[in-house]
Design a protein around this motif. Sequence first.
Motif, short mmCIF file in Angstrom:
data_model
loop_
_atom_site.label_atom_id
_atom_site.label_comp_id
_atom_site.label_asym_id
_atom_site.label_seq_id
_atom_site.Cartn_x
_atom_site.Cartn_y
_atom_site.Cartn_z
N TRP A 109 9.14 6.38 -0.36
CA TRP A 109 8.06 6.89 0.50
C TRP A 109 8.62 7.99 1.40
O TRP A 109 8.03 9.05 1.55
CB TRP A 109 7.44 5.74 1.31
CG TRP A 109 6.18 6.13 2.02
CD1 TRP A 109 4.91 5.98 1.56
CD2 TRP A 109 6.08 6.78 3.30
NE1 TRP A 109 4.01 6.49 2.48
CE2 TRP A 109 4.70 6.99 3.55
CE3 TRP A 109 6.99 7.22 4.26
CZ2 TRP A 109 4.22 7.60 4.71
CZ3 TRP A 109 6.52 7.83 5.41
CH2 TRP A 109 5.16 8.01 5.63
N ILE A 137 2.65 12.87 0.90
CA ILE A 137 2.02 11.62 1.33
C ILE A 137 1.84 11.68 2.83
O ILE A 137 2.82 11.81 3.58
CB ILE A 137 2.87 10.38 0.98
CG1 ILE A 137 3.29 10.37 -0.49
CG2 ILE A 137 2.10 9.11 1.31
CD1 ILE A 137 4.18 9.18 -0.88
N ASN A 139 -1.03 6.33 3.82
CA ASN A 139 -1.07 6.38 2.36
C ASN A 139 -2.14 7.30 1.77
O ASN A 139 -2.76 6.97 0.79
CB ASN A 139 -1.18 4.97 1.77
CG ASN A 139 -2.07 4.09 2.60
OD1 ASN A 139 -3.13 4.55 3.02
ND2 ASN A 139 -1.67 2.89 2.87
N CYS A 198 1.87 1.74 -3.48
CA CYS A 198 0.76 2.29 -4.26
C CYS A 198 0.72 3.81 -4.07
O CYS A 198 0.57 4.57 -5.03
CB CYS A 198 -0.55 1.63 -3.80
SG CYS A 198 -1.99 2.23 -4.67
N ALA A 199 0.90 4.25 -2.83
CA ALA A 199 0.89 5.70 -2.56
C ALA A 199 2.05 6.39 -3.28
O ALA A 199 1.89 7.47 -3.85
CB ALA A 199 0.97 5.95 -1.05
N HIS A 212 1.53 9.13 -6.10
CA HIS A 212 2.16 10.43 -5.85
C HIS A 212 2.98 10.86 -7.08
O HIS A 212 2.85 11.97 -7.59
CB HIS A 212 3.06 10.31 -4.61
CG HIS A 212 3.89 11.53 -4.36
ND1 HIS A 212 5.10 11.76 -5.01
CD2 HIS A 212 3.71 12.58 -3.54
CE1 HIS A 212 5.60 12.90 -4.61
NE2 HIS A 212 4.78 13.43 -3.71
N SER A 232 7.31 12.03 1.68
CA SER A 232 6.34 12.28 2.74
C SER A 232 6.93 13.21 3.80
O SER A 232 7.99 12.94 4.36
CB SER A 232 5.93 10.97 3.42
OG SER A 232 5.14 11.26 4.54
N THR A 288 0.85 -1.21 0.00
CA THR A 288 0.00 0.00 0.00
C THR A 288 0.88 1.25 0.00
O THR A 288 0.55 2.25 -0.64
CB THR A 288 -0.97 0.04 1.21
OG1 THR A 288 -0.21 -0.02 2.39
CG2 THR A 288 -1.95 -1.08 1.17
N LEU A 289 2.02 1.18 0.67
CA LEU A 289 2.94 2.33 0.61
C LEU A 289 3.45 2.52 -0.82
O LEU A 289 3.54 3.64 -1.32
CB LEU A 289 4.12 2.13 1.56
CG LEU A 289 3.77 2.01 3.06
CD1 LEU A 289 5.03 1.73 3.87
CD2 LEU A 289 3.10 3.28 3.58
N TRP A 329 1.01 9.85 6.20
CA TRP A 329 1.08 8.46 6.64
C TRP A 329 -0.30 7.90 6.97
O TRP A 329 -1.09 8.63 7.57
CB TRP A 329 1.96 8.37 7.90
CG TRP A 329 2.17 6.96 8.34
CD1 TRP A 329 3.06 6.06 7.83
CD2 TRP A 329 1.45 6.29 9.37
NE1 TRP A 329 2.93 4.87 8.47
CE2 TRP A 329 1.96 4.97 9.42
CE3 TRP A 329 0.40 6.64 10.25
CZ2 TRP A 329 1.47 4.02 10.32
CZ3 TRP A 329 -0.08 5.71 11.13
CH2 TRP A 329 0.46 4.40 11.17
#
Length: 327
Positions: free
Chosen positions: A272, A178, A182, A160-161, A165, A276, A157-158, A180
């Motif tokens: 990530w 991002i 996601n 995917c984010a 992004h 983020s 899922t991270l 947290w």
Amino acid sequence: MERKLDELLFALMQNMTIAVSGEKLARDLGVSHSTLVRWIDKLRAAKVEIRGELFTGYRLTRVPDVLLPQLLRSRLRTGRLGRSLYHFYSVDSTNGFAMRLLMHGRSVPDGTLILAESQTAGRGRMGRTWHSEPESGLYLSIVLRPTVSPGFAPLFTLACAVALHAAVHRITRLDVDIKWPNDLLVGRKKVAGILAEIQADLDRIHFLVIGAGLNVNHKALPEDLADRATSLRLVSGHPHSRLDILLDFLERFEALIDRFQSEGPETIVSEWTRHSSFAVGRRVQITDGLRTAEGITRGLNSFGALRVETASGRIEELYSGEVRDWE
Ligand code: BTN
């Protein structure tokens, strides 16, 4: 049924300048006149503007912004993601549909993509709903069958984010953060959310369904969301191609998953972290249902958990929850 609607719309799109007689359309599609009329009505209900009648002929009055599989397939550059594809004009929830397919033992290849123009019961995290009006957003689910242990599931899922992004940034040039674990934010408002559902036993993931919703071209959001959520169009002042964002996203997501399987979690964790503002040095309060941790963020561990250093100096590792800035 949905595939037939796609065929009809595709046929109309090949003939934008002249009206095509209902008789010819019905013949080409191999259906009766009354079925054709029913399908035209269904497309109109999905906001496709079609002028005309059965005997005078039908014509689209503008190019509809529909994620037609025919258009998507011709530009898809992935190996697996999106190669098996379901497209709905309306569905309750793309995640729900994916789960039903999987539960009913249908063959659902790795990378199957479920796309909807709108959802009647879009699902969000924590039992919330996801506002899913037609032509405005991307509402999709992807079925993954990774051969890694369930502990690594949050990394997907991270990833995917991260992919979403990058795609949003590349296509819109907007500054995206991002949150947290996601969510995507523009400014302080949410533009995208991700909902993952998993079936696994202790040592094997059977499948993951990763659902993403992105607010692209909404001209306004319902009053109860408007202070927390926005759309890419609302921020940039002009519409964006959902198809371009989707294609870019699929390619990046697949590349990240492949790198994870060949090189390990580091790429996802570092990408990530790079994108983020929640990753390092942020004062946060996180509630995960069991406990509330307050402290300063200290990056992700290699399973994708956020490390939070509390006042006592202890590091708490959290996999999910609600994060708030802690003053
Ligand atoms: C969140 O609460 O932030 C997660 C929202 C996820 C919404 C998407 S839209 C497509 C997919 N199908 C659903 O029912 N939900 C996800």
